[in-house]
Scaffold this active site. Structure first.
Site, short mmCIF file in Angstrom:
data_model
loop_
_atom_site.label_atom_id
_atom_site.label_comp_id
_atom_site.label_asym_id
_atom_site.label_seq_id
_atom_site.Cartn_x
_atom_site.Cartn_y
_atom_site.Cartn_z
N HIS A 159 45.57 37.99 38.88
CA HIS A 159 45.32 38.21 40.31
C HIS A 159 46.15 37.33 41.24
O HIS A 159 46.34 37.70 42.40
CB HIS A 159 43.83 38.02 40.63
CG HIS A 159 43.00 39.21 40.21
ND1 HIS A 159 42.87 39.58 38.89
CD2 HIS A 159 42.29 40.11 40.93
CE1 HIS A 159 42.10 40.66 38.82
NE2 HIS A 159 41.74 41.00 40.05
N GLU B 293 41.03 46.22 35.66
CA GLU B 293 40.04 45.13 35.69
C GLU B 293 39.29 45.04 34.36
O GLU B 293 38.95 43.94 33.91
CB GLU B 293 39.03 45.33 36.83
CG GLU B 293 39.60 45.16 38.23
CD GLU B 293 40.03 43.72 38.58
OE1 GLU B 293 39.70 42.77 37.85
OE2 GLU B 293 40.71 43.58 39.60
N ARG C 99 34.81 30.22 36.31
CA ARG C 99 34.87 31.53 36.98
C ARG C 99 36.30 31.92 37.35
O ARG C 99 36.62 33.10 37.52
CB ARG C 99 33.96 31.53 38.21
CG ARG C 99 33.88 32.88 38.86
CD ARG C 99 32.79 33.02 39.88
NE ARG C 99 32.86 34.36 40.45
CZ ARG C 99 31.96 34.91 41.22
NH1 ARG C 99 30.88 34.24 41.54
NH2 ARG C 99 32.11 36.12 41.68
N HIS D 165 47.55 39.80 43.67
CA HIS D 165 47.25 39.83 45.10
C HIS D 165 48.54 39.74 45.92
O HIS D 165 48.68 40.39 46.95
CB HIS D 165 46.33 38.67 45.49
CG HIS D 165 44.88 38.97 45.22
ND1 HIS D 165 43.94 37.99 45.04
CD2 HIS D 165 44.21 40.14 45.10
CE1 HIS D 165 42.76 38.55 44.81
NE2 HIS D 165 42.90 39.86 44.84
N LYS E 257 31.11 39.10 32.82
CA LYS E 257 31.08 38.55 34.18
C LYS E 257 29.79 37.78 34.46
O LYS E 257 29.81 36.69 35.02
CB LYS E 257 31.29 39.66 35.21
CG LYS E 257 31.44 39.08 36.62
CD LYS E 257 32.27 39.94 37.53
CE LYS E 257 32.47 39.23 38.85
NZ LYS E 257 33.19 40.05 39.82
N ASN F 139 40.22 35.52 37.48
CA ASN F 139 41.40 35.80 38.31
C ASN F 139 42.65 36.08 37.48
O ASN F 139 43.75 36.14 38.04
CB ASN F 139 41.68 34.61 39.25
CG ASN F 139 40.57 34.43 40.27
OD1 ASN F 139 39.90 35.38 40.63
ND2 ASN F 139 40.37 33.20 40.71
N1 GLY Z 1 31.40 40.59 44.46
C1 GLY Z 1 32.46 40.33 43.56
C2 GLY Z 1 32.36 39.03 42.89
O1 GLY Z 1 31.50 38.24 43.19
O2 GLY Z 1 33.18 38.72 42.05
#
Ligand code: GLY
Length: 339
Positions: free
Chosen positions: A235, A172, A228, A239, A214, A232
């Site tokens: 991901h 990550e 946002r 996932h 973040k 990902n």
């Molecule tokens: N709690 C993880 C996020 O909001 O990305």
């Protein structure tokens, strides 16, 4: 203590990349707070929870369910807590998700905060305000957007975790650097050994870098309607790989990042040299970069992705190291890099 702030809708989340759980008293009164943690964290660190009322949950993704939430509601009800009580999730990403969801729904929302105890939770999962549980095998199908009031990253918890758990967080952290901070990517490259040996200064720099990225993104797009989605990276495939089985989260994300890098190269946005550099960095931590499991099952899982739009998905590509772009692509195109 160095801190980062995330201000959303007039509320401030205070984030400390290198704090101690002892500082919890500055954020809540022990007699008016409830710690939610899992059995694994309890086993090593339960003595740190002594002044607090506690709720213990089972560890593992299979317990990230409404059944666990219902059990927590029952215990909060028996404790006769009111809206002045603070809920504190102490654990990895799963505990943070569960504690955040329970806190943001019980009595229509209680104040809450986290003490993330894994690198994955410290660099990513404890911050952002998405709190969710799984349903029918689908990840985070039910959830809330609600920001914790505080996040205290206590690096001493990392010492009781297996290396495989650390790898989840490293994947990550590499992802965060790739989407918006080339210097952080280079810092991770230059400090592999120090990361593996849990050098405190190095980890603090990395956690601070990831959470700065973040919080910047989430402050502009809390509800994930645009930018946002860059978080990902790796991901969509990751996932699906995780769902198909055989890989831990960080391993699946690592393979997903390399697949996204190769697709970015195919589009002319990333050089082959950079693809190899990304692959080499992930591999230097022992993370896999190629899929060895059932590719049909992975494609099937991508097709069932809840974020899919018909036969297409929004996919995060790299436009150089440190810059991400989101574009819609046909799911079928993924087969070229996975097969
Ligand atoms: N709690 C993880 C996020 O909001 O990305």
């Amino acid at each position: 203590m160095r801190s980062i702030h995330l201000d959303i809708a007039g509320q401030r989340c205070r984030i400390f990349p290198d704090a101690s759980i002892d500082a919890l008293r500055e954020f809540c009164v022990p007699g008016n707070a409830v710690i939610i943690s899992d059995k694994n964290v309890w086993h090593h660190h339960g003595h740190k929870f002594l002044p607090y009322r506690t709720i213990e949950i089972e560890p593992g993704e299979e317990h990230k369910t409404l059944k666990t939430i219902s059990g927590i509601y029952g215990q909060l009800c028996a404790m006769e807590i009111d809206r002045s009580t603070t809920i504190v999730g102490v654990g990895g990403g799963i505990v943070c998700d569960i504690a955040g969801f329970a806190a943001s729904t019980y009595l229509r929302g209680l104040p809450f905060g986290f003490v993330p105890t894994t690198l994955l939770a410290q660099v990513d999962a404890s911050v952002g305000g998405k709190n969710g549980v799984n349903l029918e095998g689908y990840k985070n199908l039910i959830g809330t957007f609600a920001q914790p009031g505080f996040v205290l990253c206590d690096l001493s918890f990392l010492r009781t975790l297996p290396y495989d758990e650390l790898k989840n967080g490293i994947a990550e952290a590499v992802k965060s650097a790739l989407i918006s901070d080339r210097a952080l990517f280079e810092y991770i490259e230059d400090n592999c050994k120090a990361i593996i040996s849990l050098d405190r200064n190095v980890l603090e720099r990395i956690i601070n870098g990831c959470l700065t990225i973040k919080t910047d993104i989430v402050s502009r797009d809390e509800k994930e309607s645009g930018e946002r989605r860059k978080l990902n990276l790796g991901h969509t495939i990751g996932h699906a790989i995780e769902k198909a089985g055989g890989y831990r989260h960080g391993e699946a994300v690592s393979i997903g990042i390399v697949a996204a890098a190769k697709m970015s190269e195919m589009r002319g946005a990333l050089s082959n040299e950079d693809v190899l550099r990304i692959e080499a960095l992930l591999a230097s931590f022992g993370l896999p970069t190629r899929l060895k499991s059932d590719r049909e099952a992975v494609m099937d899982a991508v097709g069932k992705d809840k974020k899919r739009q018909g036969t297409a998905v929004r996919f995060v590509f790299l436009d150089g190291i440190g810059n991400a772009v989101i574009e819609t692509m046909e799911i079928a195109e993924l087969e070229e890099v996975l097969f």
